[in-house]
Design a protein around this motif. Sequence first.
Motif, mmCIF file in Angstrom:
data_model
loop_
_atom_site.group_PDB
_atom_site.id
_atom_site.type_symbol
_atom_site.label_atom_id
_atom_site.label_comp_id
_atom_site.label_asym_id
_atom_site.label_seq_id
_atom_site.Cartn_x
_atom_site.Cartn_y
_atom_site.Cartn_z
ATOM 1 N N VAL A 161 1.590 80.294 -61.814
ATOM 2 C CA VAL A 161 2.503 80.654 -62.901
ATOM 3 C C VAL A 161 1.709 80.826 -64.195
ATOM 4 O O VAL A 161 1.889 81.806 -64.928
ATOM 5 C CB VAL A 161 3.600 79.585 -63.080
ATOM 6 N N VAL B 90 10.627 80.916 -62.377
ATOM 7 C CA VAL B 90 10.422 79.938 -61.313
ATOM 8 C C VAL B 90 11.748 79.690 -60.616
ATOM 9 O O VAL B 90 12.752 79.384 -61.260
ATOM 10 C CB VAL B 90 9.846 78.617 -61.861
ATOM 11 N N VAL C 17 7.388 73.092 -65.021
ATOM 12 C CA VAL C 17 7.583 74.535 -65.180
ATOM 13 C C VAL C 17 7.293 74.951 -66.616
ATOM 14 O O VAL C 17 6.604 75.943 -66.868
ATOM 15 C CB VAL C 17 9.005 74.944 -64.766
ATOM 16 N N GLY D 121 6.243 78.823 -67.442
ATOM 17 C CA GLY D 121 7.357 79.560 -66.856
ATOM 18 C C GLY D 121 8.324 80.052 -67.922
ATOM 19 O O GLY D 121 8.647 79.322 -68.862
#
Length: 373
Positions: free
Chosen positions: A210, A222, A245, A250
């Motif tokens: 990512v 995500v 994340v 993300g």
Amino acid sequence: MRWSGQELGVEQTGALPGLAKLNNLVRSVQTPDFAGVTFHEVLAKSALNRVPGQSAMPFGWTINPYRGCSHACVYCFARPTHTYLDLDAGDDFDRQIIVKVNVADVLRRELAKPSWRHEPVALGTNTDPYQRAEGRYTLMPGIIEALATSGTPFSILTKGTLLRRDLPLLVEAAALVPVDVAMSIAIYDDELQHSVEPGTPSTKARLATVTAVRDAGLDCSVFLMPILPYLTDTKAHLDEALRSVKAAGGTSVLYSALHLRGAVKPWFMQWLERAHPDLVPKYRSMYYGNNAYAPKAYRQWLGERIRPLIRAHRLERGREDPVTGGVRSSALAGGPASGFVDGRRPAGHARPVASGGELPESLSLPPDPSALF
């Protein structure tokens, strides 16, 4: 890799039922590098797969260069597609992988047809295009090039860190068409992740991917899917997931509760009986009979739990394509206002950012996958 050279159109005595008489089966291959896995190479008749939709979105388009997946996720909703070739949805799905070796060439021909309308195409909504086999067959670069040069927007959903190999190609493609990338990272407990998704890269490796996507200048959603009742739905697990994340860069997160359709249910329940026998009664009460989805009350409870956490981590809720089940293409976000003409990005136009929104309750399975061949 040692190839068992066999002629086209000849019945293969060593092939599995359902594969032996395929006139597009080139050969079946085994190699020590993929212990226990057999690759069945076929010459695809088509590359673009039309997925029926509903109402305002009548259909979508997908490409599946592979069928079956060595990621071996016990919950994978695509498992029933293997039964169309008289293969089982359990072990065969993990170990008998169909490879469409000519998919890029077929795709170029299809995209060149005057009837092609440059509608968004989704990859990774059935089986993962960046599973380990892609490191050997290298099908995705040709697919990416064909889509971009034809002016066709596309999205990629994957668990595969091999995506990083193609980031330069994706950056080039994003200068021509809308390109949307998403990583599927559902489990943030290493032991559980290895048990449920034994063939996938680690959660840490996917989070690093990512970051690599973001460093390349692309957005990366995500997919926090599926959330497993009593296993990954605790506030602590969800909070750690969303923190991770956000730290990885993300740009949005999508979530949904586990669903167990058809042949997926017994395969998942076998795993649950081995790994978490204490949870079997609870899962049977939730997914009773032919019920594939978590109860509505549970899904509402889950939404009430996770939405404040998404806001607290200053993440955006992503949008799922209601037809293909992949990330919603930014080409659809705003029509003409999104800045694309016939799927192409005018020179100098800034790349749009996908907006958040409500999620559908389920992913859509494609029609009879025999059409993929």
